[in-house]
Scaffold this active site. Structure first.
Site, PDB file in Angstrom:
ATOM      1  N   GLY A  25      -0.814   6.904 -12.172  1.00 18.35           N
ATOM      2  CA  GLY A  25      -2.066   7.329 -11.534  1.00 18.35           C
ATOM      3  C   GLY A  25      -1.937   8.778 -11.123  1.00 18.35           C
ATOM      4  N   ARG A  26      -2.710   9.131 -10.087  1.00 26.32           N
ATOM      5  CA  ARG A  26      -2.747  10.536  -9.667  1.00 26.32           C
ATOM      6  C   ARG A  26      -1.379  11.024  -9.214  1.00 26.32           C
ATOM      7  NH1 ARG A  26      -8.250   8.514  -7.234  1.00 26.32           N
ATOM      8  NH2 ARG A  26      -6.877   6.766  -6.847  1.00 26.32           N
ATOM      9  N   ARG A  48      -0.112   0.450 -16.931  1.00 27.74           N
ATOM     10  CA  ARG A  48      -0.950  -0.608 -17.514  1.00 27.74           C
ATOM     11  C   ARG A  48      -1.706  -0.091 -18.727  1.00 27.74           C
ATOM     12  NH1 ARG A  48      -4.195  -2.858 -12.537  1.00 27.74           N
ATOM     13  NH2 ARG A  48      -4.280  -0.607 -12.370  1.00 27.74           N
ATOM     14  N   ILE A  53       8.450   5.478  -3.888  1.00 28.59           N
ATOM     15  CA  ILE A  53       7.532   6.042  -2.886  1.00 28.59           C
ATOM     16  C   ILE A  53       6.241   5.224  -2.858  1.00 28.59           C
ATOM     17  CG2 ILE A  53       8.393   8.401  -2.883  1.00 28.59           C
ATOM     18  CD1 ILE A  53       6.103   9.108  -4.849  1.00 28.59           C
ATOM     19  N   ALA A  54       6.273   4.019  -3.455  1.00 24.86           N
ATOM     20  CA  ALA A  54       5.032   3.236  -3.556  1.00 24.86           C
ATOM     21  C   ALA A  54       4.991   2.143  -2.482  1.00 24.86           C
ATOM     22  CB  ALA A  54       4.912   2.665  -4.953  1.00 24.86           C
ATOM     23  N   ARG A  55       5.594   1.001  -2.759  1.00 20.01           N
ATOM     24  CA  ARG A  55       5.667  -0.080  -1.781  1.00 20.01           C
ATOM     25  C   ARG A  55       7.007  -0.788  -1.939  1.00 20.01           C
ATOM     26  NH1 ARG A  55       2.188   2.245   0.228  1.00 20.01           N
ATOM     27  NH2 ARG A  55       0.103   1.570   0.844  1.00 20.01           N
ATOM     28  N   GLU A  78       9.404  -3.200   6.146  1.00 13.29           N
ATOM     29  CA  GLU A  78       9.300  -2.067   7.064  1.00 13.29           C
ATOM     30  C   GLU A  78       8.425  -2.404   8.270  1.00 13.29           C
ATOM     31  OE1 GLU A  78       7.732   0.606   3.954  1.00 13.29           O
ATOM     32  OE2 GLU A  78       6.047   0.982   5.279  1.00 13.29           O
ATOM     33  N   HIS A 104       8.762   6.086   5.346  1.00 14.74           N
ATOM     34  CA  HIS A 104       7.387   6.069   4.824  1.00 14.74           C
ATOM     35  C   HIS A 104       6.634   7.351   5.210  1.00 14.74           C
ATOM     36  CE1 HIS A 104       4.230   3.023   3.234  1.00 14.74           C
ATOM     37  NE2 HIS A 104       3.896   4.259   2.913  1.00 14.74           N
ATOM     38  N   ILE A 105       7.154   8.469   4.740  1.00 13.89           N
ATOM     39  CA  ILE A 105       6.575   9.774   5.096  1.00 13.89           C
ATOM     40  C   ILE A 105       5.953  10.473   3.894  1.00 13.89           C
ATOM     41  CG2 ILE A 105       8.086  10.180   7.093  1.00 13.89           C
ATOM     42  CD1 ILE A 105       9.764  12.057   5.200  1.00 13.89           C
ATOM     43  N   GLY A 106       5.642   9.712   2.838  1.00 11.79           N
ATOM     44  CA  GLY A 106       5.136  10.333   1.604  1.00 11.79           C
ATOM     45  C   GLY A 106       4.015  11.335   1.836  1.00 11.79           C
TER      46      GLY A 106
HETATM   47  C1  GLV Z   1       0.888   5.396   1.813  1.00  8.30           C
HETATM   48  O1  GLV Z   1       1.772   4.675   1.481  1.00  8.30           O
HETATM   49  C2  GLV Z   1      -0.442   5.277   1.330  1.00  8.30           C
HETATM   50  O2  GLV Z   1      -0.739   4.325   0.598  1.00  8.30           O
HETATM   51  O3  GLV Z   1      -1.259   6.159   1.650  1.00  8.30           O
END
Ligand code: GLV
Length: 354
Positions: A158-159, A181, A240-242, A271, A289-291
């Site tokens: 994705g983006r 996908r 960095i997703a889940r 978390e 979780h600081i993305g």
């Molecule tokens: C962070 O994990 C978000 O989904 O914005």
């Protein structure tokens, strides 16, 4: 007599000056201290609410909705929305929105930072230095993996995935492979410098693999012991997703036993709890979780969520047209103070777009 103002619940302290914009149109109940809300607290907070501004920490499903007869809109401050039961919201005609786009580049930056820190052992080196070990230096101290010119794998295009690809291709001269996908149009593949690969090819060829795909039942523990076994033992894994995308005990085992060189994790299955097996490892970089956590981006996310909430409640300049809906129900009649949502449109119901 004028219609009563809608009531909205704001689940965490955000930016007061931005959240304050809601008060021009609504009665606002804003939580003033960072809180871990139990499901019963969420249900109680939603009981009299017309709308809610929530973060990824608040889970809202059929149980919470059952006690919230007036609820018409939920604005999630985050791009992922696996904390919301979209099917249950759709069934009630409640509009849910997220905050895409505004966090894309900032989150891609963090993904790359984790990749570099893990591959080049940055945090491990710092701990070693602070621990007073420098006098034990040798020419092979803290040897890490090469980044430039190596193969970058991206799972989920994705983006944010495209942002990672651009950084790898244009900035670091990497060969970029992705699995998704659906395949990107040729022109997009060319502009981000990425080539489509099967899941197996991606696992086998990546020197550094970044996970950026939505979490759902279908992607639960996609990176399990079998997937890890197909990766190069010299590889780096970044998530960095889940957290639920990765079988964490299997990852800790692979990292502890030389079957994977390093990992960089910003997200965890339980978390804010982080597994002791991960905390004990030297070769994993752990961030909380600081993305999207730059000041400008976090402010932009809250602003978008406020705009979404007002619009979804039929208020403000975008009344009836929330900028970034995720439910099939995307529009409301532009009637300030209206208590029902109108305008069922067809659309996506997937859990957690990135
Ligand atoms: C962070 O994990 C978000 O989904 O914005």
């Amino acid at each position: 007599m004028s219609a009563p103002r809608p009531r909205v619940w704001v689940s965490q302290p955000l930016f007061d000056d931005i959240v304050g914009q809601l008060a021009a149109h609504c009665e606002v109940e804003a939580v003033s201290a960072v809180s871990e809300h139990a499901p019963a607290d969420v249900a109680a907070a939603l009981r009299d609410a017309d709308g809610a501004l929530v973060t990824l920490n608040e889970r809202i499903g059929a149980g919470e909705l059952a006690a919230a007869p007036r609820l018409r809109a939920i604005a999630n401050v985050g791009v992922g929305y696996n904390n919301l039961d979209i099917a249950a919201l759709d069934a009630r005609g409640i509009i849910a929105t997220n905050t895409p786009d505004v966090l894309t580049e900032t989150t891609a930056d963090l993904g790359f930072a984790l990749l570099m820190a893990a591959a080049r052992r940055v945090t491990e080196s710092e701990r070693w230095l602070r621990g007073g070990h420098w006098r034990q230096w040798s020419f092979s101290t803290m040897l890490g993996a090469e980044i430039h010119g190596r193969t970058l794998g991206i799972l989920g295009m994705g983006r944010i995935g495209q942002g990672i690809a651009r950084r790898g291709h244009h900035g670091f001269g990497m060969k970029v492979l992705y699995h998704n996908r659906s395949r990107l149009p040729d022109a997009v593949e060319r502009s981000v410098g990425a080539r489509y690969a099967t899941f197996d090819e991606l696992l086998a060829q990546a020197d550094h693999l970044v996970l950026v795909l939505p979490y759902s039942a279908a992607s639960h523990h996609l990176i399990d012991a079998a997937a890890l076994a197909r990766m190069k033992p010299t590889a780096t894994l970044v998530n960095i997703a889940r957290g639920g995308l990765v079988d964490e005990p299997a990852l800790a085992d692979a990292l502890a036993n030389g079957r994977l060189a390093a990992a960089g994790l910003d997200v965890y299955e339980g978390e804010p709890a982080v597994r002791p097996e991960l905390l004990a490892l030297r070769n994993v970089v752990l961030t909380p979780h600081i993305g999207s956590a730059s000041l400008a981006t976090r402010r932009a996310m809250v602003q978008l969520a406020v705009d979404n909430l007002l619009a979804a409640l039929g208020l403000g300049p975008d009344a009836g047209r929330p900028p970034t809906p995720v439910t099939a129900t995307k529009t409301t009649a532009a009637r300030p103070g209206a208590t029902d949502a109108a305008g069922i449109a067809t659309g996506k119901t997937a859990a957690g777009k990135r």
